[in-house]
Design an enzyme around this catalytic site. Structure first.
Site, PDB file in Angstrom:
ATOM      1  N   CYS A  18      37.872 -10.204 -22.808  1.00 14.25           N
ATOM      2  CA  CYS A  18      39.155 -10.852 -21.297  1.00 14.25           C
ATOM      3  C   CYS A  18      39.382 -12.425 -22.151  1.00 14.25           C
ATOM      4  CB  CYS A  18      37.660 -11.714 -20.821  1.00 14.25           C
ATOM      5  SG  CYS A  18      36.919 -10.997 -19.625  1.00 14.25           S
ATOM      6  N   GLY A  44      42.192  -8.226 -23.092  1.00 18.80           N
ATOM      7  CA  GLY A  44      42.555  -7.319 -21.234  1.00 18.80           C
ATOM      8  C   GLY A  44      43.580  -6.772 -20.535  1.00 18.80           C
ATOM      9  N   ASN A 118      34.705 -15.564 -20.402  1.00 18.48           N
ATOM     10  CA  ASN A 118      34.899 -14.642 -21.800  1.00 18.48           C
ATOM     11  C   ASN A 118      33.553 -14.705 -22.377  1.00 18.48           C
ATOM     12  OD1 ASN A 118      37.194 -14.333 -24.664  1.00 18.48           O
ATOM     13  ND2 ASN A 118      35.993 -12.620 -23.853  1.00 18.48           N
ATOM     14  N   GLY A 119      33.310 -13.655 -22.897  1.00 23.06           N
ATOM     15  CA  GLY A 119      31.798 -12.879 -22.709  1.00 23.06           C
ATOM     16  C   GLY A 119      30.951 -12.022 -22.108  1.00 23.06           C
ATOM     17  N   CYS A 254      32.029 -14.912 -33.147  1.00 25.20           N
ATOM     18  CA  CYS A 254      32.294 -13.224 -33.624  1.00 25.20           C
ATOM     19  C   CYS A 254      33.107 -12.863 -35.117  1.00 25.20           C
ATOM     20  CB  CYS A 254      32.555 -12.932 -32.291  1.00 25.20           C
ATOM     21  SG  CYS A 254      32.883 -10.680 -32.885  1.00 25.20           S
ATOM     22  N   TYR A 260      39.594  -7.927 -36.152  1.00 21.02           N
ATOM     23  CA  TYR A 260      40.702  -6.944 -35.343  1.00 21.02           C
ATOM     24  C   TYR A 260      40.685  -7.418 -33.697  1.00 21.02           C
ATOM     25  CZ  TYR A 260      41.553  -3.662 -31.581  1.00 21.02           C
ATOM     26  OH  TYR A 260      42.673  -2.969 -30.194  1.00 21.02           O
ATOM     27  N   CYS A 400      28.702  -3.538 -29.200  1.00 19.22           N
ATOM     28  CA  CYS A 400      29.000  -4.882 -28.793  1.00 19.22           C
ATOM     29  C   CYS A 400      28.106  -5.746 -27.174  1.00 19.22           C
ATOM     30  CB  CYS A 400      30.403  -5.634 -28.542  1.00 19.22           C
ATOM     31  SG  CYS A 400      30.511  -7.695 -28.458  1.00 19.22           S
ATOM     32  N   CYS A 451      27.477 -13.734 -35.870  1.00 19.19           N
ATOM     33  CA  CYS A 451      27.429 -12.800 -35.269  1.00 19.19           C
ATOM     34  C   CYS A 451      27.941 -11.397 -35.967  1.00 19.19           C
ATOM     35  CB  CYS A 451      27.758 -12.308 -34.268  1.00 19.19           C
ATOM     36  SG  CYS A 451      27.492 -10.755 -33.326  1.00 19.19           S
ATOM     37  N   CYS A 454      28.016  -5.184 -34.276  1.00 16.64           N
ATOM     38  CA  CYS A 454      28.440  -4.299 -34.548  1.00 16.64           C
ATOM     39  C   CYS A 454      28.441  -3.202 -36.371  1.00 16.64           C
ATOM     40  CB  CYS A 454      30.210  -4.314 -33.917  1.00 16.64           C
ATOM     41  SG  CYS A 454      31.092  -6.206 -34.549  1.00 16.64           S
TER      42      CYS A 454
HETATM   43  P1  5GP Z   1      38.686   5.602 -33.034  1.00 12.64           P
HETATM   44  O1  5GP Z   1      39.545   6.941 -32.866  1.00 12.64           O
HETATM   45  O2  5GP Z   1      37.923   5.630 -34.377  1.00 12.64           O
HETATM   46  O3  5GP Z   1      37.640   5.828 -31.725  1.00 12.64           O
HETATM   47  O4  5GP Z   1      39.253   4.015 -32.546  1.00 12.64           O
HETATM   48  C1  5GP Z   1      40.353   4.185 -33.948  1.00 12.64           C
HETATM   49  C2  5GP Z   1      40.737   2.762 -33.475  1.00 12.64           C
HETATM   50  O5  5GP Z   1      40.440   1.391 -32.557  1.00 12.64           O
HETATM   51  C3  5GP Z   1      41.464   1.684 -34.462  1.00 12.64           C
HETATM   52  O6  5GP Z   1      42.577   2.029 -35.102  1.00 12.64           O
HETATM   53  C4  5GP Z   1      40.729   0.267 -34.833  1.00 12.64           C
HETATM   54  O7  5GP Z   1      42.354  -0.504 -34.446  1.00 12.64           O
HETATM   55  C5  5GP Z   1      40.963   0.688 -32.719  1.00 12.64           C
HETATM   56  N1  5GP Z   1      39.610  -0.393 -32.453  1.00 12.64           N
HETATM   57  C6  5GP Z   1      38.371  -1.275 -33.190  1.00 12.64           C
HETATM   58  N2  5GP Z   1      38.316  -1.674 -32.425  1.00 12.64           N
HETATM   59  C7  5GP Z   1      38.779  -1.828 -30.776  1.00 12.64           C
HETATM   60  C8  5GP Z   1      38.271  -2.393 -29.342  1.00 12.64           C
HETATM   61  O8  5GP Z   1      37.468  -3.144 -29.316  1.00 12.64           O
HETATM   62  N3  5GP Z   1      39.138  -2.195 -28.731  1.00 12.64           N
HETATM   63  C9  5GP Z   1      40.856  -1.453 -28.693  1.00 12.64           C
HETATM   64  N4  5GP Z   1      41.231  -2.023 -27.982  1.00 12.64           N
HETATM   65  N5  5GP Z   1      40.742  -0.786 -29.922  1.00 12.64           N
HETATM   66  C10 5GP Z   1      39.935  -0.790 -30.954  1.00 12.64           C
HETATM   67 MG    MG Z   2      44.020   0.499 -34.471  1.00  7.07          MG
END
Ligand code: 5GP
Ligand code: MG
Length: 483
Positions: A18, A44, A118-119, A254, A260, A400, A451, A454
């Site tokens: 969020c 989100g 958020n959390g 985090c 990311y 997470c 943290c 993951c």
């Molecule tokens: P995979 O295909 O291995 O399941 O997903 C890898 C991709 O998911 C990576 O390109 C990464 O940027 C993206 N990704 C990693 N964590 C998250 C997240 O929490 N949310 C979203 N939307 N994408 C994520």
């Molecule tokens: Mg990606």
């Protein structure tokens, strides 16, 4: 190795990603919230909402969908007042459960209270059961509703800040909260400071938001971050007062926000996220060099670390993968079938870039492994001679429980398989993940105040209690096949 045969183990936790925002002291408060939410849409995409107040009533507009679709001029015009709080939400479960959309609003004996969270709270179920046993009625399944009840029950406390502090006393987990009552806005961050929350100056008023990229869009100036454990009240006239929840020895921000989640143009803990990501890429190049001709980022999340990798390695970087921006982030699509489809339509190999080339492909993380497996196939098809996959974070081994929607542990390729098995599965020529030490070298801080569950499975705030939920609360998500 046949990963396709593995089963997703359904878990009925409500996992939420969020963004929260609040504006006080401006008659355009709701409009600013709308803009700020738009800037934080990446946090989100499933639903959005704004609640405003003019001191005599609360006005709410919430709906499923993207910020730009949920609000139009007429909807914003129906959100008058000097203060507004907003929220964007993504939850894995309960896609259609409208009642979970935030901000949640409750009427207390002498005031109203709108809250955006958020959390994730890890003992929300337990508290909820206690409250229900005591006769409380809940209308949503989100953990945030327990906070409303706890604050409402703090009848002995006089001020709203005292009520909030008393209500949160027994709550454990991650929470960055923005609250409005009829006469003030309150910003709260859990004592571990897991999720970000910043304060800015906006004209004659103030703004709080999950990320500073929201300030840039509305022309606000960053003042400071809300401190871990801080309860900051701001009145209509701009008076501020801070109180604190009991301090923890170590905070637990985090680290995945840097890797990311946050937008690269946001500032976290005084650091520019883009610069940290470049440093992650540079550390990755030092730890895992490759004999290659080119560095290729996986857009968008792999771009900053790829730049850092290329600069450190002295290799040229090319945009070998072109992204279609009109497809959402593949990972967040609710259905597995849509997600697989998404990988193919989202990224395409740029013809001519790969022919006969040895390439380093840089991404921020591997979750299920489906993205890189498909990319490797695509790049071989485009003529790549060698493919060296490099990841600017350690293997993702744990879900997470504090507010990022990682899939359940069973779906995480690195929780089940060793490096050589993952390499075989994705089909690249080599694979290198950044070490946890490399992550903190790039962040420039000590690990003890973060943290990284993951990557380490060390859940510093504890794990959610496995307590039985009543049937109506449980998600009835069917078991499906992982890809
Ligand atoms: P995979 O295909 O291995 O399941 O997903 C890898 C991709 O998911 C990576 O390109 C990464 O940027 C993206 N990704 C990693 N964590 C998250 C997240 O929490 N949310 C979203 N939307 N994408 C994520
Ligand atoms: Mg990606």
């Amino acid at each position: 190795m046949d990963l396709d045969a593995s089963e997703i183990v359904g878990d009925d936790r409500i996992k939420e990603e969020c963004a929260v925002i609040g504006v006080i002291g401006d008659s355009e408060a709701a409009n600013y919230c709308y803009l700020g939410l738009f800037a934080m849409q990446h946090r989100g995409q499933e639903g959005a909402g704004i609640v405003s107040t003019d001191g005599s009533a609360m006005y709410a507009h919430r709906d499923m969908g993207l910020v730009a679709d949920v609000f139009d001029e007429a909807a914003i015009a129906r959100l008058p007042g000097y203060c507004a709080v907003g929220h964007t939400r993504y939850a894995t479960f309960g896609t259609k459960d409208w009642q979970n959309l935030q901000p949640l609003v409750a009427n207390f004996a002498d005031n109203s209270f709108a809250i955006a969270h958020n959390g994730n709270l890890i003992n929300a179920n337990e508290i909820r059961h206690q409250l229900e046993a005591d006769g409380a009625i809940f209308s949503a399944t989100t953990d945030t509703e327990v906070v409303l009840h706890l604050v409402a029950r703090a009848v002995k406390q006089k001020t709203i800040a005292e009520k909030v502090a008393a209500g949160l006393k027994d709550v454990r987990g991650a929470y960055s909260l923005v609250v409005t009552t009829y006469n003030r806005m309150i910003a709260i961050r859990d004592p571990a400071g897991v999720r970000p929350l910043s304060l800015g100056k906006l004209g004659n008023g103030y703004i709080v938001a999950s990320e500073t990229c929201a300030f840039d869009l509305v022309g606000a100036t960053f003042i400071r971050e809300i401190e871990p454990g801080e309860i900051l009240e701001i009145t209509k006239d701009g008076e501020m007062n801070s109180t604190f929840l009991p301090k923890l020895e170590n905070t637990a921000f985090c680290v995945f926000e840097y890797i990311y989640f946050a937008r690269p143009d946001s500032q976290l803990e005084g650091k520019n996220v883009y610069s940290v990501r470049k440093a992650l890429g540079a550390e990755l190049a030092k730890e895992h060099p490759a004999d290659a001709d080119l560095v290729i980022p996986v857009p968008d999340s792999g771009v900053p670390s790829s730049i850092g990798y290329a600069q450190e390695a002295g290799l040229p970087m090319e945009f070998g993968l072109i992204r279609n921006h009109y497809v959402g982030r593949t990972f967040i699509e609710p259905k597995q079938s849509i997600r697989d489809f998404g990988v193919r339509v989202k990224l395409n190999a740029n013809p001519g870039v790969f022919e006969g080339k040895r390439v380093v492909v840089v991404d921020d993380s591997i979750v299920r492994g489906t993205t890189c497996r498909k990319l490797v196939k695509m790049l071989r098809g485009a003529g790549a001679k060698e493919i060296h996959f490099r990841i600017s974070s350690p293997p993702t081994v744990g879900s997470c429980h504090y507010g990022i929607d990682t899939p359940s542990k069973d779906e995480l390729v690195a929780s089940k398989y060793q490096l050589d098995e993952i390499l075989e599965y994705i089909g690249a020529d080599s694979l290198g993940y950044l070490s946890i030490e490399g992550v903190y070298r790039a962040v420039g801080e000590e690990r003890k105040s973060y943290c990284d569950a993951c990557f380490s499975s060390e859940y510093r705030l504890g794990l959610p209690q496995q307590c039985e939920r009543p049937a109506h609360v449980r998600s009835n998500r069917p078991k499906s096949k992982a890809k």
